[in-house]
Design an enzyme around this catalytic site. Structure first.
Site, PDB file in Angstrom:
ATOM      1  N   SER A 149      -5.139  -7.563 -10.943  1.00  0.00           N
ATOM      2  CA  SER A 149      -4.328  -8.019 -12.073  1.00  0.00           C
ATOM      3  C   SER A 149      -5.078  -8.994 -12.976  1.00  0.00           C
ATOM      4  O   SER A 149      -4.583  -9.390 -14.023  1.00  0.00           O
ATOM      5  CB  SER A 149      -3.047  -8.673 -11.551  1.00  0.00           C
ATOM      6  N   GLU A 213       9.387  -2.774  -4.050  1.00  0.00           N
ATOM      7  CA  GLU A 213       9.549  -2.738  -2.595  1.00  0.00           C
ATOM      8  C   GLU A 213      10.401  -3.900  -2.096  1.00  0.00           C
ATOM      9  O   GLU A 213      11.236  -3.726  -1.225  1.00  0.00           O
ATOM     10  CB  GLU A 213       8.134  -2.796  -1.974  1.00  0.00           C
TER      11      GLU A 213
END
Ligand SMILES: [Zn+2]
Length: 408
Positions: A149, A213
């Site tokens: 990221s 998730e």
């Protein structure tokens, strides 16, 4: 040409057709299937192989989501909270990866074959699983994974990803298909997502991603807050999420074969976007139980074609879809067990095929690949109970054929 007879043939086709006392005719693809009377009169010169009483012929199982590089974990990683688990992965990752050598991965693949799985989707973070996956008799979709990221690192990360994808593409065969995995919305920079999806569109590669998730992931994406904040601050010096859930999903338009794993925290709008993308949800109930104490609500998948995955041994004790199905019966405890069994077996066959973009697998139908398993039940059962009894009484197949070749 081979003909096998069994008390039952469970086709997992679009009509949920079950044939009593049936035969299947195949070479590398399925030539015909029907009742014993019909097939024996149609093919009078071909010997018919009979099976033990109470044997069921069904399509080989398809597990579209497994991480083989984490196969060395048994008791090391910590369960019960997503961030506790993630921190334990960071702490032990190097040692676990080193322990998962080719021999260890080979043994796991042998066990997967033995239990009746004929196709896997392997998420590959480092490319260390390729030697084993090149050798195995299983059908393999090999997902080279992109993760990272940090904006200052994107060029290096993309170059490394391209090298792994290129090495994977060299192994392409009728049994091995290269593909792309995008780790998750929180962990992959939008630039990397854009560039990897461009490659997927150009080369018509299947794509998969983890999605929503945990509650910590949802909070981070929505408001850059919650349990993930400390993780990002401490490890990546990052205080803001790089994307929102809907922005992430919108990048996948035009990908033909697409799947999203977990989706436990996805809301109605996000689930509808997944439908519009014609993507398959891969449900990993054991992994969700271990890491997040939650599950994908059954109402969110009941009317959808979904797939069942084991995830890796970093969040499961087994890579067997039979174990996953057994556990799913208890995790979705308020759903009628007979109806649920049928859904789960379909998810573990044709649902997996759709998730991986395999148009000739997952059902027993004429012209489909002859990926066939036989399973012998301990006693007789009624037609309507066959899915449940298969799940309750099966650990391994009695025979496995892949493209018509007897493997087990
Ligand atoms: Zn996973």
């Amino acid at each position: 040409m081979t003909i096998i007879q069994a008390d039952w043939i469970v086709t997992c086709d679009e009509y949920d057709n079950i044939i009593e006392n049936g035969c299947i005719v195949f070479d590398d693809t399925i030539i015909d299937l029907g009742s014993f009377e019909d097939i024996s009169s149609k093919y009078p010169n071909t010997p018919i192989t009979t099976t033990a009483p109470n044997t069921v012929i069904l399509p080989g199982l398809i597990n579209p989501h497994v991480h083989l590089e984490f196969s060395a974990n048994k008791t090391t990683l910590k369960y019960g909270n997503f961030m506790t688990w993630l921190n334990s992965v960071i702490e032990h990752r190097a040692q676990l990866i080193e322990k998962a050598d080719t021999e260890l991965i080979d043994n796991e693949l042998q066990a997967i074959l033995k239990n009746g799985t004929t196709t896997i989707g392997a998420i590959s973070s480092y490319g260390f699983d390729m030697e084993s996956l090149q050798k195995t008799k299983l059908n393999v979709v090999h997902f080279s994974e992109i993760i990272g990221s940090n904006a200052s690192m994107v060029d290096t990360l993309f170059a490394d990803f391209q090298a792994r994808l290129k090495a994977s593409a060299k192994l392409k065969s009728d049994r091995y298909t290269p593909a792309i995995a995008i780790h998750s919305p929180y962990s992959v920079h939008p630039f990397l997502i854009r560039e990897t999806l461009k490659l997927a569109r150009e080369q018509n590669l299947s794509v998969t991603a983890h999605f929503l998730e945990s509650i910590e992931e949802k909070e981070w994406l929505e408001s850059s807050s919650g349990g993930m904040s400390d993780f990002f601050k401490n490890f990546l010096n990052q205080t803001q999420s790089i994307t929102k859930a809907h922005e992430f999903l919108n990048q996948f338009k035009g990908i033909e074969n697409l799947s999203f794993t977990h989706c436990c925290q996805a809301n109605d709008e996000e689930l509808e976007t997944i439908d519009e993308l014609n993507a398959t949800i891969i449900h990993c109930p054991v992994s969700n139980r271990f890491l997040t104490n939650s599950t994908l609500e059954y109402k969110n998948i009941a009317h959808r074609s979904f797939a069942l995955g084991t995830d890796g041994l970093s969040s499961n004790y087994s890579l067997s879809l039979w174990e996953e199905m057994k556990n799913a019966l208890f995790i979705h405890q308020h759903i009628n067990i007979t109806d649920l069994s049928k859904k789960l077996l379909n998810a573990s066959t044709k649902g997996g095929a759709k998730a991986l973009g395999m148009k000739n697998k997952g059902s027993l139908k004429k012209s489909y690949d002859a990926d066939i398993i036989t399973v012998t039940l301990p006693d007789a059962c009624e037609k309507k109970d066959i899915f449940l009894q298969l799940i309750l009484h099966t650990s391994n197949s009695s025979a496995t054929f892949i493209k018509g070749e007897k493997i087990v």
